[in-house]
Design a protein around this motif. Structure first.
Motif, PDB file in Angstrom:
ATOM      1  N   ALA A  49       0.967  -1.179   0.023  1.00 46.51           N
ATOM      2  CA  ALA A  49       0.047  -0.217  -0.030  1.00 46.51           C
ATOM      3  C   ALA A  49       0.826   1.284  -0.013  1.00 46.51           C
ATOM      4  O   ALA A  49       0.470   2.247  -0.571  1.00 46.51           O
ATOM      5  CB  ALA A  49      -0.985  -0.122   1.197  1.00 46.51           C
ATOM      6  N   LEU A  50       2.014   1.140   0.958  1.00 41.98           N
ATOM      7  CA  LEU A  50       3.071   2.106   0.818  1.00 41.98           C
ATOM      8  C   LEU A  50       3.538   2.339  -0.633  1.00 41.98           C
ATOM      9  O   LEU A  50       3.803   3.498  -1.081  1.00 41.98           O
ATOM     10  CB  LEU A  50       3.938   1.823   1.864  1.00 41.98           C
ATOM     11  N   VAL A  52       2.135   2.181  -3.415  1.00 39.76           N
ATOM     12  CA  VAL A  52       1.403   2.964  -4.277  1.00 39.76           C
ATOM     13  C   VAL A  52       1.922   4.278  -4.068  1.00 39.76           C
ATOM     14  O   VAL A  52       2.004   5.323  -5.121  1.00 39.76           O
ATOM     15  CB  VAL A  52      -0.149   2.649  -4.142  1.00 39.76           C
ATOM     16  N   LEU A  53       1.854   4.793  -2.677  1.00 41.34           N
ATOM     17  CA  LEU A  53       2.326   6.237  -2.595  1.00 41.34           C
ATOM     18  C   LEU A  53       3.908   6.499  -3.270  1.00 41.34           C
ATOM     19  O   LEU A  53       3.988   7.649  -3.773  1.00 41.34           O
ATOM     20  CB  LEU A  53       2.096   6.661  -1.180  1.00 41.34           C
ATOM     21  N   LEU A  55       5.119   5.058  -5.327  1.00 42.39           N
ATOM     22  CA  LEU A  55       4.879   5.099  -6.919  1.00 42.39           C
ATOM     23  C   LEU A  55       4.959   6.573  -7.625  1.00 42.39           C
ATOM     24  O   LEU A  55       5.422   7.216  -8.416  1.00 42.39           O
ATOM     25  CB  LEU A  55       4.069   4.093  -7.290  1.00 42.39           C
ATOM     26  N   LEU A  56       3.923   7.259  -6.862  1.00 41.29           N
ATOM     27  CA  LEU A  56       3.489   8.573  -7.235  1.00 41.29           C
ATOM     28  C   LEU A  56       4.584   9.625  -6.858  1.00 41.29           C
ATOM     29  O   LEU A  56       5.228  10.144  -7.639  1.00 41.29           O
ATOM     30  CB  LEU A  56       2.151   9.024  -6.453  1.00 41.29           C
TER      31      LEU A  56
END
Lengths: 339, 280
Positions: A49-50, A52-53, A55-56
């Motif tokens: 989940a982290l 994904v952050l 990635l951005l």
């Protein structure tokens, strides 16, 4: 119970049985193992989940880092200069930015009213048995890769426009003061107008599908009440459905806009890739994404590459703002429907 | 009769006619595009397309290396993206359902979902291609994986949230640790939906061109080396369609037809999966 799940339950039960027969020490061990598994899995999911952050964050950092040389050389002038000269290594972003904004704007100008009207048809007029097939068709069409629209635009649509619409526009508006500037020049076929029209066709299913979903979120009671006091279908749409879903429609439109702004392949084929700001919609132009797609692999020299990445950064910032606003609005609608 | 009624009726009729026209207008374009695609694509479709390499201009050939390249890059992208996406989705729906992180990740994920794909290409170029010094198939695969992740995260979370809490409670009451509950109960209940997410992700990336342009680049020849530039169907279409050679353009149409069919087949399968689950 399905076999594998039963197996799992049996496994745990057996484990529990083993525990009962063996000593307390091994029971502790089993529990510890289970707890360890759980902790590992929990942390794995947390990391993902982290991720994904990250990635951005990574996208933003990489783009900023890549565009630093260009930004350092040109500073804020990069945003206001029109020149784009790989030979003298002078770059400015205004032409692609202008192209991106103009093509998206025209595309939305066409696609939004048409999309909303189609959604009205689908939710109010269409016979029930036809709604599902049409709805599915729209969603499938929204998934067709943009390169298909691009290749169609290049081979079919652009020549068609060159022979029909463009000469017509030129001859009709040739003597009208402002419009003669907007529709000036020879009919090339490719150009800003063609790209805008293809973008419009491309985002149409997208906007339609969101607007339809949003329209369907209107409680039937509201519509029935309006029909009950004698409203016509149009009045129900105009005074009940649209006001109720306004935020959602705007959100959907902005999602479509985000897509149009970042669209690459459908535009690259037909825009003409000319780095100049031209008042005429018939002239070739360029967009940010088309410039990157056309020139990146051939860019020689750090400054050229860096300028293209800087263009990407600008595009990302613009779409990020548009998309964030869109999501925020859709979220607000969701909350109201939920609450 | 009050003249107001007539005016309202007229207005209504005009609006409804417009909406009908809008639908015909929208459907017309899309039918037109598909018709041209079928017409142009089928006339070039032959066995040769699937058995021969992309030709130099002026000679016969097929799209074999491009098809194989596309398949390899897509499969690897899914292999990288799916586990990360499923794990992240699991966190959001299970462990961290009420955590602030989940709200943030959901927001960011939705933005990534519709972020311009060409920017993803630039990102991978910066972090993989530039440091490695050359274009490569694996860079293309990672770029596509970045596009897979948000789709899978979204569907995984949505599908896990649909799993009734009673199932979780029942399993927990048996003494199952959380990890077993998730893996053996929740995943099992949500698997059709999660599979749908993966299929949709494949459908999304199989037509993506922009992120491959400067990661996997292109390759005229047969190559399965992931560390070298790799051919892919969308990039070949892009290159061939913009070329001045008639036979290349023909191949581009055929490639476009293949891609469209693949994407439509994937989307329809995904949809069928979901609806069969709902009825059962």
């Amino acid at each position: 119970m399905e076999p594998a799940r039963r197996q799992a339950v049996v496994d745990v039960a057996l484990e529990a049985g083993n525990v009962a027969t063996s000593e307390a020490v091994s029971r502790g061990k089993v529990l510890q193992r289970l707890r360890l598994n759980d902790t590992i899995f929990r942390n794995l999911t947390f990391l993902a989940a982290l991720g994904v952050l990250i990635l951005l964050g990574g996208v933003i950092v990489a783009l900023i880092e890549g565009s630093l040389p260009a930004l350092r050389t040109f500073g804020l002038n990069f945003l206001i200069e029109e020149r784009w000269n790989p030979v003298t290594e002078k770059f400015g972003a205004i032409a692609p930015m202008y192209g991106t904004l103009v093509t998206s704007f025209i595309a939305m100008l066409i696609a939004v009213p048409v999309g909303i009207m189609i959604a009205v048809f689908l939710t109010e007029l269409c016979p029930l048995w036809l709604r599902r097939p049409i709805g599915i068709a729209i969603e499938l069409l929204a998934g067709i890769p943009s390169i298909i629209y691009g290749i169609w635009g290049l081979f079919i649509f652009a020549p068609f426009l060159q022979q029909t619409l463009q000469p017509f526009l030129i001859s009709t508006f040739g003597n009208v003061p402002v419009l003669s500037e907007v529709f000036a020049g020879p009919p090339y076929g490719i150009g800003v107008l063609t790209a805008s029209l293809i973008l419009a066709i491309m985002v149409l299913p997208f906007i339609t599908s969101i607007t339809r979903d949003v329209f369907e979120s209107v409680p039937p009671v509201l519509k029935e009440a309006a029909y009950g006091v004698g409203c016509t279908t149009w009045e129900v749409v105009r005074f009940v459905v649209i006001p109720y879903t306004r935020v959602g429609i705007i959100g959907g439109v902005m999602l479509g806009l985000g897509r149009a702004l970042g669209e690459t392949m459908a535009v690259t084929f037909v825009i003409g890739n000319a780095h100049k700001v031209s008042a005429s919609l018939l002239a070739p132009g360029t967009t940010i994404s088309a410039t990157i797609a056309n020139e990146f692999t051939e860019a020689v020299g750090d400054l050229y590459t860096s300028s293209l990445i800087a263009l990407g950064l600008i595009l990302f910032v613009i779409t990020f703002i548009v998309l964030a606003a869109a999501r925020y609005m859709l979220l607000r609608l969701e909350k109201r429907v939920g609450g | 009769m009050n003249p107001l009624y007539g005016r309202r009726k007229l207005k209504n009729r005009i609006a409804m006619t417009l909406s009908l026209l809008a639908t015909a207008f929208g459907a017309g374009w899309l039918v037109l595009i598909l018709a041209v695609l079928l017409w142009e694509g089928f006339s070039g479709l032959s066995l040769q397309v699937f058995t021969e390499m992309t030709p130099p201009p002026g000679s016969d050939g097929g799209l074999l290396n491009a098809i194989v390249g596309s398949l390899m890059v897509t499969v690897i992208a899914v292999l990288i993206g799916t586990p990360i996406g499923i794990l992240a989705g699991t966190y959001m729906a299970e462990y961290g359902r009420y955590a602030i992180l989940t709200t943030i990740v959901r927001f960011i994920n939705d933005i990534l979902l519709s972020a311009p794909s060409i920017v993803v290409g630039l990102f991978i170029y910066e972090v993989m291609v530039a440091p490695m010094g050359h274009f490569s198939g694996i860079a293309g695969a990672v770029a596509l994986a970045v596009l897979v992740i948000p789709v899978v995260v979204r569907t995984t979370e949505d599908m896990l949230l649909l799993v009734p809490n009673q199932l979780r409670e029942a399993a927990t009451a048996l003494g199952m640790p959380r990890v077993n509950v998730i893996r053996h109960v929740c995943y099992r209940a949500a698997q059709a939906g999660m599979l749908t997410g993966v299929l949709l992700a494949v459908a999304r990336i199989s037509g993506e061109t922009a992120p491959l342009l400067f990661t996997a680049l292109n390759n005229q020849f047969w190559s399965t080396n992931l560390n070298a530039p790799m051919s892919s169907l969308p990039v070949v279409i892009f290159q061939f369609a913009l070329s001045p050679y008639a036979d290349w353009q023909k191949l581009a149409w055929t490639g476009a037809l293949i891609i469209t069919f693949t994407v439509l087949a994937l989307s329809i399968t995904a949809r069928a999966l979901v609806s069969s689950r709902k009825t059962s």
